[in-house]
Scaffold this active site. Structure first.
Site, short mmCIF file in Angstrom:
data_model
loop_
_atom_site.label_atom_id
_atom_site.label_comp_id
_atom_site.label_asym_id
_atom_site.label_seq_id
_atom_site.Cartn_x
_atom_site.Cartn_y
_atom_site.Cartn_z
N LEU A 14 -16.18 -36.73 -11.06
CA LEU A 14 -15.03 -36.91 -11.96
C LEU A 14 -14.34 -35.58 -12.24
CD1 LEU A 14 -16.28 -39.68 -14.42
CD2 LEU A 14 -15.19 -39.88 -12.17
N ILE A 34 -22.27 -25.36 -11.73
CA ILE A 34 -23.24 -24.52 -11.03
C ILE A 34 -23.04 -24.68 -9.53
CG2 ILE A 34 -25.06 -24.19 -12.75
CD1 ILE A 34 -26.45 -26.68 -11.60
N GLY A 72 -23.50 -31.31 -16.60
CA GLY A 72 -24.85 -31.84 -16.79
C GLY A 72 -25.16 -32.90 -15.75
N SER A 74 -25.53 -36.68 -14.33
CA SER A 74 -24.73 -37.88 -14.62
C SER A 74 -25.47 -39.17 -14.27
CB SER A 74 -23.41 -37.83 -13.86
OG SER A 74 -23.66 -37.83 -12.48
N SER A 110 -21.48 -41.92 -22.17
CA SER A 110 -21.64 -42.94 -21.14
C SER A 110 -21.93 -44.29 -21.79
CB SER A 110 -22.81 -42.56 -20.23
OG SER A 110 -23.15 -43.65 -19.40
N HIS A 112 -24.23 -45.90 -21.00
CA HIS A 112 -25.69 -45.99 -21.05
C HIS A 112 -26.26 -45.56 -22.40
CE1 HIS A 112 -25.79 -47.44 -17.03
NE2 HIS A 112 -24.93 -46.49 -16.69
N TYR A 135 -31.31 -40.43 -19.64
CA TYR A 135 -29.90 -40.07 -19.50
C TYR A 135 -29.08 -40.65 -20.66
CZ TYR A 135 -25.15 -40.53 -17.60
OH TYR A 135 -23.79 -40.51 -17.42
N LYS A 139 -26.97 -38.84 -23.91
CA LYS A 139 -25.59 -39.11 -24.32
C LYS A 139 -25.55 -39.50 -25.80
CE LYS A 139 -23.88 -38.10 -20.37
NZ LYS A 139 -23.15 -36.83 -20.21
N ARG A 173 -21.04 -56.12 -11.68
CA ARG A 173 -21.08 -55.52 -13.03
C ARG A 173 -19.84 -54.68 -13.28
NH1 ARG A 173 -22.72 -50.45 -14.13
NH2 ARG A 173 -23.14 -49.96 -16.31
C1 15L Z 1 -22.79 -43.47 -15.59
O1 15L Z 1 -22.94 -42.96 -16.70
C2 15L Z 1 -22.97 -42.70 -14.35
O2 15L Z 1 -22.60 -41.35 -14.52
C3 15L Z 1 -22.25 -43.27 -13.18
O3 15L Z 1 -22.82 -42.70 -12.00
C4 15L Z 1 -22.28 -44.79 -13.09
O4 15L Z 1 -23.47 -45.24 -12.58
C5 15L Z 1 -21.94 -45.41 -14.44
O5 15L Z 1 -22.60 -44.81 -15.52
C6 15L Z 1 -22.17 -46.92 -14.51
O6 15L Z 1 -22.74 -47.39 -15.50
O7 15L Z 1 -21.73 -47.63 -13.60
#
Ligand code: 15L
Length: 264
Positions: A14, A34, A72, A74, A110, A112, A135, A139, A173
């Site tokens: 991104l 990095i 970081g 992802s 995210s 997530h 992960y 977040k 999804r």
């Molecule tokens: C995320 O947070 C990830 O960075 C990305 O790779 C996707 O997998 C996305 O979520 C997702 O939920 O589809």
């Protein structure tokens, strides 16, 4: 228009999308990662900084008014790696932003952070977080850090709970979670330029049918998605068989992230 805007994670998927699209918002776009960043275009500054290195991050924030923090890891990783890159790294970004007087951070959170809600549920950003892995936990931490730095220091943040930002949705999804690159740009621009945001949490999705997220509480950010996953539906549903609806990846908003992880 910012004098100097920092984009962390500029070499990531991104980051590479946003790099040319943020140029018009600032005099200087400072890019950090990095990984290799290539050569600097006009109006760009390149600084390679590991987020775990406090001194490097302090130098990175010097002279910066606003940050788009994508840096970081992802995806899901071992806790120790998430801890260093996402938890300690994000703390360094906030602390350096405070010290140098940056005004606003746009934080790439995210979906997530709330991945354990069911796909049938409509949730809004004020409901309790339900992270679906280390992960997602990182977040959730980043969002709490953002709230703390706003309450304590007045540093504003828009936390973007990004859905799935890819050129096109790649599974069923993502018909709900997809965020087009053009809508990603609209979202980041709105988050950077809305007059007052305090700490606002907003889901990053396009104008998809049957979404699970209600962004009404973040309407002051002024994000108006213009794309939709709908044109991809027929082809995607024909290509991809239905997953057994009892399986967690079909049932839960976080999809496969809810069953991933170093738990062997
Ligand atoms: C995320 O947070 C990830 O960075 C990305 O790779 C996707 O997998 C996305 O979520 C997702 O939920 O589809």
């Amino acid at each position: 228009m910012f004098d100097r805007l920092l984009l962390t994670g500029a070499a990531g998927a991104l980051g590479r999308v946003l790099r040319p699209r943020l140029r018009g918002l600032c005099r200087v776009l400072r890019l950090s990662d990095i990984a290799e960043l290539g050569s600097a275009a006009a109006g760009e500054e390149l600084m390679r900084a590991p987020l775990q290195d406090k001194a490097a991050v302090l130098a990175l924030l010097q002279g910066v008014q606003a940050v788009v923090h994508l840096g970081g890891l992802s995806t899901e990783h071992a806790f120790e790696d998430i801890l260093a890159a996402n938890i300690v790294g994000t703390y360094h970004v906030y602390e350096a932003a405070r010290i140098h007087g940056a005004r606003r951070i746009v934080f790439a959170s995210s979906n997530h952070a709330t991945g354990f809600y069911s796909q049938g549920e409509t949730i809004d950003p004020r409901m309790p977080k339900r992270p679906d892995g280390y992960y997602g936990l990182s977040k959730a931490f980043g969002e709490d850090l953002a709230q703390f730095y706003f309450d304590r220091h007045g540093l504003e943040t828009v936390s973007l709970r990004i859905g799935s930002s890819f050129p096109a949705p790649v599974d069923r999804r993502m018909l709900a979670t997809w965020l087009s690159y053009d809508d990603l740009e609209r979202l980041v621009r709105a988050a950077l330029t809305a007059p007052v945001v305090g700490h606002t949490v907003i889901y990053g999705m396009s104008d998809n049918r049957g979404v699970w997220w209600d962004n009404t509480s973040a309407s002051h950010v002024g994000y108006r998605p213009q794309d939709s996953s709908e044109p991809f539906r027929a082809e995607l549903e024909a290509r991809q068989p239905l997953i057994d609806p009892a399986r967690p990846e079909a049932r839960l908003q976080g999809g496969a992230f809810c069953i991933k992880g170093p738990f062997e």
